[in-house]
Design a protein around this motif. Structure first.
Motif, PDB file in Angstrom:
ATOM      1  N   PRO A 171     100.715 -21.434 -36.305  1.00  0.00           N
ATOM      2  CA  PRO A 171     101.109 -20.806 -37.566  1.00  0.00           C
ATOM      3  C   PRO A 171      99.966 -20.826 -38.570  1.00  0.00           C
ATOM      4  CG  PRO A 171     102.837 -22.277 -36.795  1.00  0.00           C
ATOM      5  CD  PRO A 171     101.645 -22.489 -35.898  1.00  0.00           C
ATOM      6  N   ILE A 172      99.917 -19.777 -39.393  1.00  0.00           N
ATOM      7  CA  ILE A 172      98.843 -19.642 -40.368  1.00  0.00           C
ATOM      8  C   ILE A 172      99.007 -20.686 -41.459  1.00  0.00           C
ATOM      9  CG2 ILE A 172      97.798 -18.083 -42.054  1.00  0.00           C
ATOM     10  CD1 ILE A 172      98.986 -15.803 -40.301  1.00  0.00           C
ATOM     11  N   THR A 173      97.946 -21.431 -41.749  1.00  0.00           N
ATOM     12  CA  THR A 173      97.967 -22.423 -42.819  1.00  0.00           C
ATOM     13  C   THR A 173      96.762 -22.206 -43.703  1.00  0.00           C
ATOM     14  OG1 THR A 173      96.730 -24.006 -41.461  1.00  0.00           O
ATOM     15  CG2 THR A 173      99.133 -24.149 -41.381  1.00  0.00           C
ATOM     16  N   VAL A 189      95.891 -11.024 -43.651  1.00  0.00           N
ATOM     17  CA  VAL A 189      96.459  -9.753 -43.203  1.00  0.00           C
ATOM     18  C   VAL A 189      97.677 -10.011 -42.323  1.00  0.00           C
ATOM     19  CG1 VAL A 189      96.069  -7.734 -41.744  1.00  0.00           C
ATOM     20  CG2 VAL A 189      94.311  -8.450 -43.371  1.00  0.00           C
ATOM     21  N   LEU A 190      97.517 -10.868 -41.335  1.00  0.00           N
ATOM     22  CA  LEU A 190      98.616 -11.124 -40.405  1.00  0.00           C
ATOM     23  C   LEU A 190      99.777 -11.832 -41.081  1.00  0.00           C
ATOM     24  CD1 LEU A 190      96.514 -12.143 -37.270  1.00  0.00           C
ATOM     25  CD2 LEU A 190      97.580  -9.930 -37.777  1.00  0.00           C
ATOM     26  N   THR A 199     101.367  -4.807 -51.536  1.00  0.00           N
ATOM     27  CA  THR A 199     102.504  -5.349 -52.302  1.00  0.00           C
ATOM     28  C   THR A 199     102.992  -6.699 -51.781  1.00  0.00           C
ATOM     29  OG1 THR A 199     104.145  -4.178 -50.925  1.00  0.00           O
ATOM     30  CG2 THR A 199     103.314  -3.029 -52.894  1.00  0.00           C
ATOM     31  N   GLN A 200     102.732  -7.010 -50.504  1.00  0.00           N
ATOM     32  CA  GLN A 200     103.301  -8.223 -49.909  1.00  0.00           C
ATOM     33  C   GLN A 200     102.257  -9.231 -49.425  1.00  0.00           C
ATOM     34  OE1 GLN A 200     106.209  -7.075 -46.891  1.00  0.00           O
ATOM     35  NE2 GLN A 200     106.707  -5.221 -48.059  1.00  0.00           N
ATOM     36  N   HIS A 201     100.982  -8.878 -49.495  1.00  0.00           N
ATOM     37  CA  HIS A 201      99.939  -9.828 -49.074  1.00  0.00           C
ATOM     38  C   HIS A 201     100.105 -11.128 -49.857  1.00  0.00           C
ATOM     39  CE1 HIS A 201      96.001 -11.615 -48.341  1.00  0.00           C
ATOM     40  NE2 HIS A 201      95.772 -10.697 -47.416  1.00  0.00           N
ATOM     41  N   PRO A 202      99.900 -12.287 -49.209  1.00  0.00           N
ATOM     42  CA  PRO A 202     100.084 -13.574 -49.905  1.00  0.00           C
ATOM     43  C   PRO A 202      99.222 -13.744 -51.155  1.00  0.00           C
ATOM     44  CG  PRO A 202      99.920 -13.902 -47.534  1.00  0.00           C
ATOM     45  CD  PRO A 202      99.587 -12.467 -47.779  1.00  0.00           C
ATOM     46  N   ALA A 237      93.919  -9.903 -53.031  1.00  0.00           N
ATOM     47  CA  ALA A 237      93.751  -9.084 -51.825  1.00  0.00           C
ATOM     48  C   ALA A 237      94.557  -7.789 -51.931  1.00  0.00           C
ATOM     49  CB  ALA A 237      94.176  -9.879 -50.594  1.00  0.00           C
ATOM     50  N   ARG A 238      95.710  -7.826 -52.586  1.00  0.00           N
ATOM     51  CA  ARG A 238      96.498  -6.601 -52.763  1.00  0.00           C
ATOM     52  C   ARG A 238      95.701  -5.573 -53.570  1.00  0.00           C
ATOM     53  NH1 ARG A 238     101.440  -9.868 -55.291  1.00  0.00           N
ATOM     54  NH2 ARG A 238     101.645 -11.420 -53.641  1.00  0.00           N
TER      55      ARG A 238
END
Length: 371
Positions: free
Chosen positions: A34-36, A316-317, A345-348, A352-353
């Motif tokens: 998982p991405i951390t 991105v992922l 709109t949803q990038h963490p 980056a958005r």
């Protein structure tokens, strides 16, 4: 912090910029944990310490309210015991040379104006984190971007001195600040200053685009977004130069995967415009052909590549799922418009958005010849 301590800190930073990366780059075609997120590494801490030292010394002279710091689109160089400074706003096309010194302020301004006008095109010759004089070597960076009172380009010291005399005699201003009186002059760049800087690097961009099969307009758009063609750009994250390359991430990947050599680039290497553009373009190539190669739609891959340049492939992922393999599947199920909408709109990360929107906007303008 003493000058000796500053030298030691700089040495730590340089040694950190020549070590091998701690972890191998991810291959998104294989299962990943998982991405951390990770805490800032020692490079970022060293950069932060240098910024803090600079702020401490400059604020002694200028005070808290008047302190100005270098950034991605802004160059600030302190001189003369931090009492004199050059402040260049690359977006606005303005240069401000100021001094708080009450002893021979005109002489201090004269010297600082000349150094600023003749500062070298190669940023590695300057030290932003000290009050040392700017080393005047080679072709001036501002050649063509600033003209004197007669409309002439400024290449030689005698002309720079002559223009400095004119500015001090006719354009000198002052204002009261908490620490005393600040004396300053404002220098306007030519209207096409951005195009002038763009032209300086045209051959480098063209060669890098061919070398790595990356569109020229994309490279230009990334440079415009990252630094507004400021080769002296530096950030608290430890990113350097025109394309804001971080040595231990993008720099390490390019050295190891493209250049096939160990270690990571030094900040001096990345302050060289040719090296910086080559490294930035090579990293875009890595994103396109390695980390995001499993993105099936070319437009979706293009959006993902731009977003990843700023926020990483993981970012991105993570926009699509916390598990990398599931994230790639979800990304490929979506249309290019849906991918764009998700990344903006949803990038963490909020930065980056906005980044994807800015780069695409500038890429369109470069493609159409508006910039």
């Amino acid at each position: 912090m003493t000058r000796k301590a500053l030298v030691l800190l700089s040495a730590v930073l340089l040694s950190a910029c020549s070590s091998a990366p701690e972890t191998p780059p991810c291959d998104c075609s294989t299962p990943q944990p998982p991405i951390t997120t990770t805490s800032p590494d020692k490079d970022q801490k060293a950069i932060a310490a240098l910024f803090a030292y600079l702020a401490k010394e400059a604020k002694k002279e200028w005070g808290e309210d008047e302190y100005v710091e270098s950034g991605k689109h802004r160059y600030v160089k302190y001189l003369d015991g931090y009492a004199t400074r050059a402040h260049i706003d690359f977006d606005a096309g303005k240069i401000y040379v100021s001094t708080i010194s009450q002893h021979q302020p005109k002489e201090k301004l004269q010297k600082a104006i000349v150094q600023t006008l003749l500062m070298p095109a190669d940023a590695k010759y300057d030290d932003l984190f000290s009050d040392k004089n700017i080393a005047l070597k080679g072709k001036p960076f501002f050649l063509g971007q600033v003209v004197d009172q007669d409309g002439k380009a400024i290449e030689w010291e005698w002309r720079a001195n002559r223009f400095a005399d004119h500015l001090i005699d006719n354009k000198l201003q002052s204002k009261s600040i908490k620490k005393g009186t600040a004396y300053y002059v404002q220098i306007d760049m030519v209207k096409d200053h951005l195009e002038q800087r763009e032209y300086q690097y045209a051959h480098i961009v063209r060669d890098a685009a061919k070398r790595y099969n990356i569109p020229e307009d994309l490279i230009y758009a990334v440079i415009k977004t990252e630094s507004s063609f400021n080769p002296y750009a530096v950030s608290h994250a430890g990113a350097y130069g025109l394309m804001q390359v971080i040595p231990k991430t993008a720099g390490a990947d390019v050295f190891n995967l493209v250049k096939k050599k160990p270690g990571i680039p030094t900040k001096e290497y990345l302050f060289d415009p040719a090296n910086n553009i080559d490294t930035g373009a090579a990293y875009l190539h890595i994103l396109k052909t390695r980390y995001l190669r499993d993105v099936t739609n070319p437009s979706s891959r293009h959006f993902s590549m731009i977003s990843a340049y700023n926020g990483g492939t993981g970012g991105v992922l993570a926009t699509f799922h916390t598990d990398r393999k599931r994230a790639m599947m979800e990304l490929n199920r979506k249309s290019p418009k849906q991918v764009y909408d998700a990344l903006t709109t949803q990038h963490p990360k909020g930065e980056a958005r906005r980044y994807l929107q800015k780069v695409l906007y500038f890429q369109k303008d470069f493609k159409e010849g508006k910039i």
